[in-house]
Structures are given as structure tokens and as C-alpha cells.
Design a protein around this motif. Structure first.
Motif, mmCIF file in Angstrom:
data_model
loop_
_atom_site.group_PDB
_atom_site.id
_atom_site.type_symbol
_atom_site.label_atom_id
_atom_site.label_comp_id
_atom_site.label_asym_id
_atom_site.label_seq_id
_atom_site.Cartn_x
_atom_site.Cartn_y
_atom_site.Cartn_z
ATOM 1 N N ALA A 2 111.575 -0.162 89.606
ATOM 2 C CA ALA A 2 112.898 0.357 89.256
ATOM 3 C C ALA A 2 113.747 0.544 90.505
ATOM 4 C CB ALA A 2 112.774 1.662 88.485
ATOM 5 N N ASN A 3 113.133 0.993 91.591
ATOM 6 C CA ASN A 3 113.886 1.172 92.835
ATOM 7 C C ASN A 3 114.473 -0.139 93.322
ATOM 8 O OD1 ASN A 3 113.628 3.907 93.065
ATOM 9 N ND2 ASN A 3 111.854 3.821 94.426
ATOM 10 N N LEU A 4 113.750 -1.229 93.142
ATOM 11 C CA LEU A 4 114.232 -2.538 93.561
ATOM 12 C C LEU A 4 115.482 -2.919 92.769
ATOM 13 C CD1 LEU A 4 113.838 -5.080 95.270
ATOM 14 C CD2 LEU A 4 112.336 -5.944 93.484
ATOM 15 N N HIS A 5 115.458 -2.669 91.462
ATOM 16 C CA HIS A 5 116.618 -2.981 90.632
ATOM 17 C C HIS A 5 117.815 -2.124 91.018
ATOM 18 C CE1 HIS A 5 114.430 -5.709 88.093
ATOM 19 N NE2 HIS A 5 113.519 -4.779 87.822
ATOM 20 N N VAL A 6 117.577 -0.850 91.266
ATOM 21 C CA VAL A 6 118.665 0.053 91.657
ATOM 22 C C VAL A 6 119.212 -0.359 93.013
ATOM 23 C CG1 VAL A 6 119.230 2.437 92.275
ATOM 24 C CG2 VAL A 6 117.852 1.974 90.236
ATOM 25 N N SER A 7 118.326 -0.700 93.928
ATOM 26 C CA SER A 7 118.774 -1.135 95.258
ATOM 27 C C SER A 7 119.631 -2.389 95.164
ATOM 28 C CB SER A 7 117.575 -1.408 96.166
ATOM 29 O OG SER A 7 116.874 -0.222 96.421
ATOM 30 N N ARG A 8 119.198 -3.332 94.345
ATOM 31 C CA ARG A 8 119.981 -4.571 94.170
ATOM 32 C C ARG A 8 121.336 -4.266 93.548
ATOM 33 N NH1 ARG A 8 115.420 -8.713 91.885
ATOM 34 N NH2 ARG A 8 114.336 -9.013 93.845
ATOM 35 N N LEU A 9 121.327 -3.386 92.539
ATOM 36 C CA LEU A 9 122.582 -3.016 91.890
ATOM 37 C C LEU A 9 123.525 -2.358 92.889
ATOM 38 C CD1 LEU A 9 124.431 -2.574 89.440
ATOM 39 C CD2 LEU A 9 123.187 -0.439 89.020
ATOM 40 N N LEU A 10 123.016 -1.424 93.679
ATOM 41 C CA LEU A 10 123.857 -0.749 94.668
ATOM 42 C C LEU A 10 124.389 -1.724 95.707
ATOM 43 C CD1 LEU A 10 121.840 2.549 95.173
ATOM 44 C CD2 LEU A 10 124.034 2.268 93.993
ATOM 45 N N GLU A 11 123.554 -2.651 96.118
ATOM 46 C CA GLU A 11 123.992 -3.655 97.088
ATOM 47 C C GLU A 11 125.092 -4.530 96.492
ATOM 48 O OE1 GLU A 11 122.056 -7.437 99.369
ATOM 49 O OE2 GLU A 11 120.849 -5.614 99.282
ATOM 50 N N GLU A 12 124.914 -4.935 95.236
ATOM 51 C CA GLU A 12 125.921 -5.753 94.557
ATOM 52 C C GLU A 12 127.237 -4.985 94.390
ATOM 53 O OE1 GLU A 12 126.620 -7.753 90.201
ATOM 54 O OE2 GLU A 12 124.575 -7.767 91.011
ATOM 55 N N LEU A 13 127.144 -3.719 94.004
ATOM 56 C CA LEU A 13 128.356 -2.911 93.845
ATOM 57 C C LEU A 13 129.083 -2.735 95.171
ATOM 58 C CD1 LEU A 13 127.061 -0.165 91.382
ATOM 59 C CD2 LEU A 13 128.610 -2.066 90.865
ATOM 60 N N GLU A 14 128.324 -2.509 96.225
ATOM 61 C CA GLU A 14 128.930 -2.337 97.550
ATOM 62 C C GLU A 14 129.582 -3.640 98.010
ATOM 63 O OE1 GLU A 14 127.947 -0.364 101.871
ATOM 64 O OE2 GLU A 14 126.427 -0.377 100.321
ATOM 65 N N THR A 15 128.921 -4.751 97.763
ATOM 66 C CA THR A 15 129.484 -6.050 98.134
ATOM 67 C C THR A 15 130.772 -6.313 97.378
ATOM 68 O OG1 THR A 15 127.287 -6.927 98.631
ATOM 69 C CG2 THR A 15 129.021 -8.538 98.196
ATOM 70 N N LYS A 16 130.782 -6.025 96.070
ATOM 71 C CA LYS A 16 131.990 -6.229 95.271
ATOM 72 C C LYS A 16 133.122 -5.326 95.747
ATOM 73 C CE LYS A 16 130.032 -8.039 91.028
ATOM 74 N NZ LYS A 16 129.851 -7.855 89.586
ATOM 75 N N ALA A 17 132.818 -4.069 96.046
ATOM 76 C CA ALA A 17 133.845 -3.150 96.526
ATOM 77 C C ALA A 17 134.393 -3.611 97.867
ATOM 78 C CB ALA A 17 133.282 -1.734 96.635
ATOM 79 N N HIS A 18 133.504 -4.075 98.726
ATOM 80 C CA HIS A 18 133.927 -4.567 100.044
ATOM 81 C C HIS A 18 134.802 -5.800 99.880
ATOM 82 C CE1 HIS A 18 133.808 -5.548 104.250
ATOM 83 N NE2 HIS A 18 133.351 -6.737 103.960
ATOM 84 N N HIS A 19 134.383 -6.707 99.012
ATOM 85 C CA HIS A 19 135.167 -7.924 98.767
ATOM 86 C C HIS A 19 136.541 -7.546 98.208
ATOM 87 C CE1 HIS A 19 136.195 -12.006 97.658
ATOM 88 N NE2 HIS A 19 136.426 -11.596 96.427
#
Length: 124
Positions: A2-19
Motif C-alpha cells: 500500500a505504501n508503494l501505491h501511495v508513494s506513486r500517487l503522491l509522486e504523480e500528484l506532485e509532478t502534475k502540480a509542478h507541471h
């Protein structure tokens, strides 16, 4: 797991916000035929029209950069494996020089490189 999925989600959200923070508004005329094409594609893919235009423009610009022709000049700039490599007198060197100059003038572009590197380091 579950931590892996949450980490990926957070990384994706941060990337989208940065973009999204790097986007700029532009306006330009579009033919009626192209406007219909854009509206149809946006509808088919259930996307906002501006989001679709951003994706299309980004992809086309990458293709243009990758497709710029090499035009051999008369000056040898180096030798590789015994074969001369000639200067490029086509549009690519001029384009890259102008692009580098413009990147230096846009602080958001300079900060992005540093932020992306920091993000990758922080996620490892």
C-alpha cells in the motif's frame, strides 16, 4: 504494498502540480475546421479543450525538434572513428542557440531543472 501505491500517487500528484505551475496562457487564431477537430477530440477523450491543445502542442513541438534536418557544411568540427564530422548549417544549431538564450531569460525553466533533480533525489 500500500505504501508503494501511495508513494506513486503522491509522486504523480506532485509532478502534475509542478507541471501545471509551469503553464503559461497563450492565445492564437484557429481555423473553423481545426476548432471542430479540437472540440471533437476533446469530446471523444473527455478532456478539457485547453488540456488537449497543451498535449497536442507539446507532442508536435517534440516531433519538430526531433525532425529538424542536418545539413552538412564544409567545415570539419571533429573526427570520429577516423571519419570527419561536418558542422550542421541547417536550422538546428540556430534553433538550439535561440532556445538556450530564451531558457536563460525564463526563470521558471531554470528552476524546473533544479526542482526536477531535487524531486528525483528526494524520492530515492
Amino acid at each position: 504494498m500500500a505504501n508503494l501505491h501511495v508513494s506513486r500517487l503522491l509522486e504523480e500528484l506532485e509532478t502534475k502540480a509542478h507541471h501545471k505551475s509551469r503553464l503559461s496562457e497563450v492565445s492564437f487564431p484557429v481555423s473553423a475546421d481545426d476548432l471542430i477537430r479540437l472540440e471533437a477530440l476533446a469530446d471523444v477523450f473527455d478532456m478539457d479543450q485547453s488540456e488537449l491543445i497543451t498535449a497536442l502542442l507539446h507532442t508536435v513541438l517534440q516531433e519538430v525538434e526531433a525532425s529538424m534536418p542536418y545539413r552538412q557544411g564544409s567545415k570539419v568540427i571533429r573526427v570520429e572513428d577516423g571519419d570527419p564530422v561536418y558542422e550542421d548549417v541547417g536550422p538546428t544549431p540556430r534553433y538550439l542557440a535561440v532556445k538556450r538564450k530564451l531558457e536563460k531569460m525564463h526563470p521558471a525553466v531554470n528552476n524546473t531543472t533544479n526542482q526536477t533533480t531535487a524531486l528525483k533525489s528526494a524520492t530515492k
